[in-house]
Write a protein that holds these residues in place. Structure first.
Motif, PDB file in Angstrom:
ATOM      1  N   ILE A  40      -7.297   7.744   2.208  1.00  0.00           N
ATOM      2  CA  ILE A  40      -7.087   6.883   3.373  1.00  0.00           C
ATOM      3  C   ILE A  40      -5.722   6.204   3.273  1.00  0.00           C
ATOM      4  O   ILE A  40      -5.456   5.454   2.326  1.00  0.00           O
ATOM      5  CB  ILE A  40      -8.199   5.825   3.497  1.00  0.00           C
ATOM      6  CG1 ILE A  40      -9.568   6.492   3.513  1.00  0.00           C
ATOM      7  CG2 ILE A  40      -7.978   4.998   4.766  1.00  0.00           C
ATOM      8  CD1 ILE A  40      -9.802   7.423   4.680  1.00  0.00           C
ATOM      9  N   PHE A  41      -4.873   6.489   4.248  1.00  0.00           N
ATOM     10  CA  PHE A  41      -3.574   5.831   4.375  1.00  0.00           C
ATOM     11  C   PHE A  41      -3.754   4.549   5.181  1.00  0.00           C
ATOM     12  O   PHE A  41      -4.450   4.533   6.202  1.00  0.00           O
ATOM     13  CB  PHE A  41      -2.589   6.769   5.090  1.00  0.00           C
ATOM     14  CG  PHE A  41      -1.297   6.118   5.507  1.00  0.00           C
ATOM     15  CD1 PHE A  41      -0.221   6.047   4.644  1.00  0.00           C
ATOM     16  CD2 PHE A  41      -1.161   5.580   6.783  1.00  0.00           C
ATOM     17  CE1 PHE A  41       0.975   5.456   5.038  1.00  0.00           C
ATOM     18  CE2 PHE A  41       0.029   4.993   7.187  1.00  0.00           C
ATOM     19  CZ  PHE A  41       1.098   4.926   6.314  1.00  0.00           C
ATOM     20  N   VAL A  42      -3.113   3.459   4.722  1.00  0.00           N
ATOM     21  CA  VAL A  42      -3.229   2.166   5.396  1.00  0.00           C
ATOM     22  C   VAL A  42      -1.831   1.611   5.656  1.00  0.00           C
ATOM     23  O   VAL A  42      -0.974   1.608   4.767  1.00  0.00           O
ATOM     24  CB  VAL A  42      -4.043   1.158   4.543  1.00  0.00           C
ATOM     25  CG1 VAL A  42      -4.161  -0.177   5.278  1.00  0.00           C
ATOM     26  CG2 VAL A  42      -5.412   1.712   4.223  1.00  0.00           C
ATOM     27  N   ALA A  43      -1.602   1.152   6.890  1.00  0.00           N
ATOM     28  CA  ALA A  43      -0.357   0.466   7.262  1.00  0.00           C
ATOM     29  C   ALA A  43      -0.722  -0.858   7.920  1.00  0.00           C
ATOM     30  O   ALA A  43      -1.631  -0.912   8.745  1.00  0.00           O
ATOM     31  CB  ALA A  43       0.470   1.317   8.217  1.00  0.00           C
ATOM     32  N   THR A  44      -0.017  -1.928   7.545  1.00  0.00           N
ATOM     33  CA  THR A  44      -0.330  -3.268   8.045  1.00  0.00           C
ATOM     34  C   THR A  44       0.939  -3.986   8.474  1.00  0.00           C
ATOM     35  O   THR A  44       1.968  -3.899   7.807  1.00  0.00           O
ATOM     36  CB  THR A  44      -1.044  -4.091   6.959  1.00  0.00           C
ATOM     37  OG1 THR A  44      -2.263  -3.449   6.598  1.00  0.00           O
ATOM     38  CG2 THR A  44      -1.359  -5.493   7.458  1.00  0.00           C
ATOM     39  N   LEU A  45       0.851  -4.692   9.605  1.00  0.00           N
ATOM     40  CA  LEU A  45       1.915  -5.587  10.047  1.00  0.00           C
ATOM     41  C   LEU A  45       1.557  -6.992   9.569  1.00  0.00           C
ATOM     42  O   LEU A  45       0.602  -7.592  10.082  1.00  0.00           O
ATOM     43  CB  LEU A  45       2.046  -5.552  11.572  1.00  0.00           C
ATOM     44  CG  LEU A  45       2.333  -4.182  12.193  1.00  0.00           C
ATOM     45  CD1 LEU A  45       2.378  -4.289  13.707  1.00  0.00           C
ATOM     46  CD2 LEU A  45       3.640  -3.611  11.661  1.00  0.00           C
ATOM     47  N   PRO A  46       2.274  -7.548   8.592  1.00  0.00           N
ATOM     48  CA  PRO A  46       1.876  -8.815   7.972  1.00  0.00           C
ATOM     49  C   PRO A  46       1.785  -9.989   8.946  1.00  0.00           C
ATOM     50  O   PRO A  46       0.976 -10.886   8.758  1.00  0.00           O
ATOM     51  CB  PRO A  46       2.961  -9.059   6.913  1.00  0.00           C
ATOM     52  CG  PRO A  46       3.541  -7.716   6.642  1.00  0.00           C
ATOM     53  CD  PRO A  46       3.462  -6.978   7.926  1.00  0.00           C
ATOM     54  N   CYS A  47       2.633  -9.991   9.981  1.00  0.00           N
ATOM     55  CA  CYS A  47       2.647 -11.143  10.884  1.00  0.00           C
ATOM     56  C   CYS A  47       1.330 -11.282  11.638  1.00  0.00           C
ATOM     57  O   CYS A  47       0.701 -12.331  11.623  1.00  0.00           O
ATOM     58  CB  CYS A  47       3.812 -11.016  11.857  1.00  0.00           C
ATOM     59  SG  CYS A  47       3.995 -12.429  12.969  1.00  0.00           S
TER      60      CYS A  47
ATOM     61  N   VAL B 119       8.348  -6.378   9.211  1.00  0.00           N
ATOM     62  CA  VAL B 119       7.895  -5.592   8.065  1.00  0.00           C
ATOM     63  C   VAL B 119       6.636  -4.798   8.425  1.00  0.00           C
ATOM     64  O   VAL B 119       5.767  -5.275   9.161  1.00  0.00           O
ATOM     65  CB  VAL B 119       7.590  -6.510   6.860  1.00  0.00           C
ATOM     66  CG1 VAL B 119       6.944  -5.727   5.721  1.00  0.00           C
ATOM     67  CG2 VAL B 119       8.870  -7.176   6.369  1.00  0.00           C
ATOM     68  N   MET B 120       6.566  -3.577   7.899  1.00  0.00           N
ATOM     69  CA  MET B 120       5.328  -2.800   7.880  1.00  0.00           C
ATOM     70  C   MET B 120       5.060  -2.411   6.430  1.00  0.00           C
ATOM     71  O   MET B 120       5.923  -1.809   5.792  1.00  0.00           O
ATOM     72  CB  MET B 120       5.430  -1.541   8.750  1.00  0.00           C
ATOM     73  CG  MET B 120       4.139  -0.704   8.741  1.00  0.00           C
ATOM     74  SD  MET B 120       4.180   0.736   9.851  1.00  0.00           S
ATOM     75  CE  MET B 120       5.189   1.866   8.888  1.00  0.00           C
ATOM     76  N   GLU B 121       3.909  -2.788   5.901  1.00  0.00           N
ATOM     77  CA  GLU B 121       3.529  -2.456   4.533  1.00  0.00           C
ATOM     78  C   GLU B 121       2.584  -1.257   4.552  1.00  0.00           C
ATOM     79  O   GLU B 121       1.669  -1.201   5.383  1.00  0.00           O
ATOM     80  CB  GLU B 121       2.862  -3.659   3.867  1.00  0.00           C
ATOM     81  CG  GLU B 121       3.783  -4.875   3.785  1.00  0.00           C
ATOM     82  CD  GLU B 121       3.079  -6.108   3.246  1.00  0.00           C
ATOM     83  OE1 GLU B 121       1.872  -6.005   2.926  1.00  0.00           O
ATOM     84  OE2 GLU B 121       3.718  -7.169   3.146  1.00  0.00           O
TER      85      GLU B 121
END
Length: 518
Positions: free
Chosen positions: A163-170, A138-140
């Motif tokens: 500001i755009f933010v993308a996070t890899l939950p793992c 997943v990428m949020e």
């Protein structure tokens, strides 16, 4: 208990395995096992003061604490690796563990204890815990609620930057980028840059229900923006927006937004940037600091957790990044063209008056009917009203008209015969303008619909012998007269052939009958 710290210290000081075994009273095999486990788990001297032999034993040999209970030991490294695979869960792994215990006639741990022991192991020895989130799954993504700003050099006014933010939950690795708007173009561009930063794509993307990406989202129907859906297809991922009013569907990015608002946006509050490029350089610097900050409750940082635990699970990126495109609808005009931004692009004439979909990219215009591409053109820029017309899209009569050039006329005449070519040369040389000559030649070419090449060549030969100034009208007259003469000759030939078909005939007397002539 073994003197783990002493074994590691003596190894670091350069003593041989034989010397270490003699000094600690252990076998060389055991000393070798301790040193190999420490090297495999990246444990080196000098150790912290609070690292005891008991801690080292739990760290290097976690299965020892489980053996004392008389139950079947759990191979935590195997469990952790298996959890990275798609659709593999702790429930499945516990079932397999129970099966193995029955085969070996051992007592298994209950599922609750199984999960507790794995969690304890992962929290202590691994950068990530794979119970809830699998690596590379997943990428949020989301826009931060707080905004940064840039300063206009001329007026001194502040302009908002989102500001755009993308996070890899793992692994909790994050990406951030500033943009002057939150429109579709900025949204797609930020996704491209995020994938490039991570070095791969995930199986699923979870955005919010912003209008740039999601057209409609209800319990029964999900409609994505066509461009956003196309971008997801390009990277081999699936877009699954969070439910409306359910921020817990993407808790990692929600948490990262709050942290990034502090460590990036707030940290840059006193930094003055005069362009979005300058602001993004500052954001990138703060982002690297953020991703390399050590975890407070476990070893490593977001970047090291990503490198060790998640990077391998990302899908490889396509050779070419996704190029922004836009979808529109248009109606095919009677001249079999569609109008896009005051430029005109042809489609097959059979689609006149049909509603079509137009996909616009930077260099290409593609036209679709019922999800099937029917035309594509290089995108036109510059002066309005330009035409992009494909020859095969025209009706036959239009093709004949468009093909009227001196070169095409000579080529056609050459395919008919030498006398026809002489006529064409005369028309081109003697006409007042080339346009008038081509119109006359076009009229002559149309006679090929009614007359054969032989008939046209014969008529041209006849008119050249009759006059030094041949005309198309004269050739057409000769064609009609020759056709009529040929038809009359054919009828006469058939009549003569019928009259000449006779033979010797016997009279009635020959057969014993009366002769009527007597």
């Amino acid at each position: 208990m073994l003197q783990y710290s002493r074994i590691l210290r003596l190894k670091e000081e350069g003593f041989s395995l034989r010397s270490i075994a003699s000094s600690t009273g252990n076998s060389r095999q055991k000393v070798t096992e301790v040193i190999e486990r420490a090297e495999r788990k990246g444990l080196k001297e000098p150790l912290d003061e609070d690292v005891t032999d008991k801690w080292l034993e739990e760290f290097l040999f976690p299965e020892k604490s489980l053996k004392a209970s008389g139950r079947q030991p759990i191979d935590f490294d195997h469990i952790h690796k298996e959890l990275a695979k798609p659709n593999v869960t702790l429930s499945l792994l516990h079932h397999e563990y129970e099966t193995e215990c029955r085969v070996n006639k051992k007592i298994p741990y209950s599922y609750r204890s199984f999960v507790r022991h794995y969690s304890s192991y992962a929290n202590k020895h691994k950068a990530t815990l794979r119970i809830r989130r699998k690596p590379g799954e997943v990428m949020e993504v989301d826009w931060a609620g707080s905004t940064a700003f840039i300063i206009d050099r001329d007026t001194g006014e502040k302009a908002k930057a989102y500001i755009f933010v993308a996070t890899l939950p793992c692994s909790q690795l994050s990406y951030a980028e500033a943009s002057l708007s939150m429109n579709l173009s900025a949204w797609i561009t930020a996704h491209n840059h995020a994938y490039s930063y991570f070095g791969g794509s995930t199986q699923i993307v979870i955005p919010d229900n912003l209008k740039a990406g999601v057209t409609k989202h209800t319990l029964r129907e999900l409609v994505l923006n066509p461009t956003y859906r196309e971008m997801a297809d390009h990277y081999g991922t699936v877009v699954m927006p969070a439910r409306v009013g359910a921020p817990k569907d993407k808790p990692s990015v929600e948490g990262s937004v709050g942290v990034i608002s502090t460590w990036i946006i707030a940290a840059l509050r006193n930094t003055h940037c005069f362009s979005i490029e300058e602001l993004n350089r500052e954001v990138r610097g703060k982002l690297e600091e953020f991703n390399h900050r050590s975890f407070t409750r476990k070893q490593g940082c977001r970047f090291s957790a990503f490198e060790e635990e998640e990077k391998f699970a990302l899908s490889p990126l396509p050779e070419i990044p996704y190029k922004m495109s836009e979808w529109r609808t248009a109606k095919v005009r009677p001249d079999y063209h569609v109008s896009v931004e005051s430029m005109f692009y042809s489609v097959p004439y059979e689609y006149i008056n049909r509603q079509v979909e137009v996909r616009l990219s930077e260099n290409l215009v593609e036209i679709y009917f019922n999800h099937m591409r029917i035309a594509s053109h290089k995108r036109l820029y510059g002066k309005f009203g330009q035409l992009a017309t494909t020859h095969d899209h025209m009706p036959d009569n239009h093709k004949l008209y468009v093909d009227q050039t001196p070169e095409n006329a000579k080529e056609w005449a050459g395919s008919i015969g030498g006398n026809t070519l002489k006529v064409i040369h005369y028309l081109l040389d003697s006409s007042q303008t080339e346009k008038l000559a081509l119109q006359s030649i076009f009229s002559l070419k149309k006679t090929e619909r009614r007359y054969s090449k032989y008939e046209i060549e014969r008529a041209c030969k006849m008119i050249i012998s009759m006059t030094a100034r041949p005309t198309v009208k004269g050739i057409q007259t000769l064609l009609a007269n020759n056709k009529k003469s040929d038809a009359e000759l054919e009828l006469k030939r058939k009549a003569e052939s019928t009259n000449n078909h006779y033979g010797f005939m016997r009279g009635a007397a020959y057969y014993g009958g009366a002769d009527t002539n007597e």
